[in-house]
Design an enzyme around this catalytic site. Sequence first.
Site, short mmCIF file in Angstrom:
data_model
loop_
_atom_site.label_atom_id
_atom_site.label_comp_id
_atom_site.label_asym_id
_atom_site.label_seq_id
_atom_site.Cartn_x
_atom_site.Cartn_y
_atom_site.Cartn_z
CD GLU A 122 6.69 0.13 8.68
OE1 GLU A 122 7.07 1.22 9.14
OE2 GLU A 122 7.40 -0.59 7.95
CD GLU A 167 6.79 -0.43 4.00
OE1 GLU A 167 7.87 -0.21 4.59
OE2 GLU A 167 5.80 0.31 4.09
#
Length: 416
Positions: free
Chosen positions: A237, A349
């Site tokens: 991320e 995710e």
Amino acid sequence: MPSVVLSLAFLAGSAIAQQSVWGQCGGIGYSGPTSCVSGSCCVTLNAYYAQCTPGTGCGGGGSGTTLTTKTTTTTATATPTGGGGVGSGKTRFAGVNIAGFDFGCGTDGTCNTAKVYPPVKNYPPDYNHPDGAGQMQHFYRDDNMNIFRLPVGWQYLVNNNLGGSLDSTNFGYYDQLVQACLSTGAYCIIDIHNYARWNGAIIGQGGPTNEQFADLWRQIATKYANQPRIWFGIMNEPHDVPNISTWAATVQAAVTAIRNAGATSQFISLPGNDWQSAAAFISDGSAAALSAVKNPDGSTTNLIFDVHKYLDSDNSGTHTECVTNNIDSAFAPLATWLRQNNRQAILTETGGGNTASCQTYVCQQLAYLNQNSDVYLGYVGWAAGSFDSTYELDLTPTQNGNSWTDTALAKACFAR
Ligand SMILES: *[C@@H]1O[C@H](CO)[C@@H](O)[C@H](O)[C@H]1NC(C)=O
């Protein structure tokens, strides 16, 4: 959940509204058109989602043919597509994150190593930690999962010594989880859970140098160079990265280091900006910038784009209710781009609460990925490992003797 079962019953199209290609045409809770435009037929992906899929194999021959389904007993199976670039109906990979070595990592790339809570049973001082190895064995054996992502903080691996060697004690514990994953037979993603940062500063853009980051990956890849089921997840991320081209150069440095360390052919996943948002991947320039990342031989073999997506109201993955299946807003346009550019992605995710809304939408989303398995290699749910039922997005199974019980969402959507 039982595998998708199709029975064939053809209904002639009529004047009723017809769903467009890739649109939804059935599933629990769905009340829209159930007939598909000519050249496509309605294929059930699971109890919650059926989709108009291009192909001439719908039988009947008339426009708007419909393939209806039942979801209980086993009868005929049907190959869900008649061609046209879509995949086999099942992604190659499915699994969950086994979190805990990343606990203490913040979105600014600080990782407080005192706060890790590894899912390694014999972890000191209490030697009574969650049994990540047992969880993975269960998921692999009982749920047919075949990939696990193992998040870990950079600071933990080098014991806070930026630019230093892997800490033998800390890396030793992490390697226990990696080996437990490998021993199941699954693929294992090493995920550096640092948001493109070390202690607040971005790699290659004011923070650690690309050389320091590449050296981390050189050391890790050296350890696992001979393990074909190790998957190198470059970074978790990245966000608020000012220059995506500069970030792509950082990713390139890591890829080159991994390949040159002898891990010449394993999967490597490439993360874009905006928290790896699958919806922003094209528009924020990540897709274009990361397309320039190459293996030393100039190819892009096994360089896989790495995206995330949640389904709650603000796409943060912090709410137990889901409001979207992300198909029209993210996964359909991304699939088109991937096909046009001859590339693939993995969703590392995603998840939701153990609620009816998340069961509906998460199952729809994953069904779409399965349906488009030519460009989507798989998906990895967030998260099991050291989470428990107090966590909004808990996917951790509970053990009772030798048997494990999945969360409602894991059972409905991630098990296969
Ligand atoms: C981003 O970095 C590249 C060099 O890597 C540079 O050419 C470009 O001008 C930068 N873009 C912006 C918007 O600063």
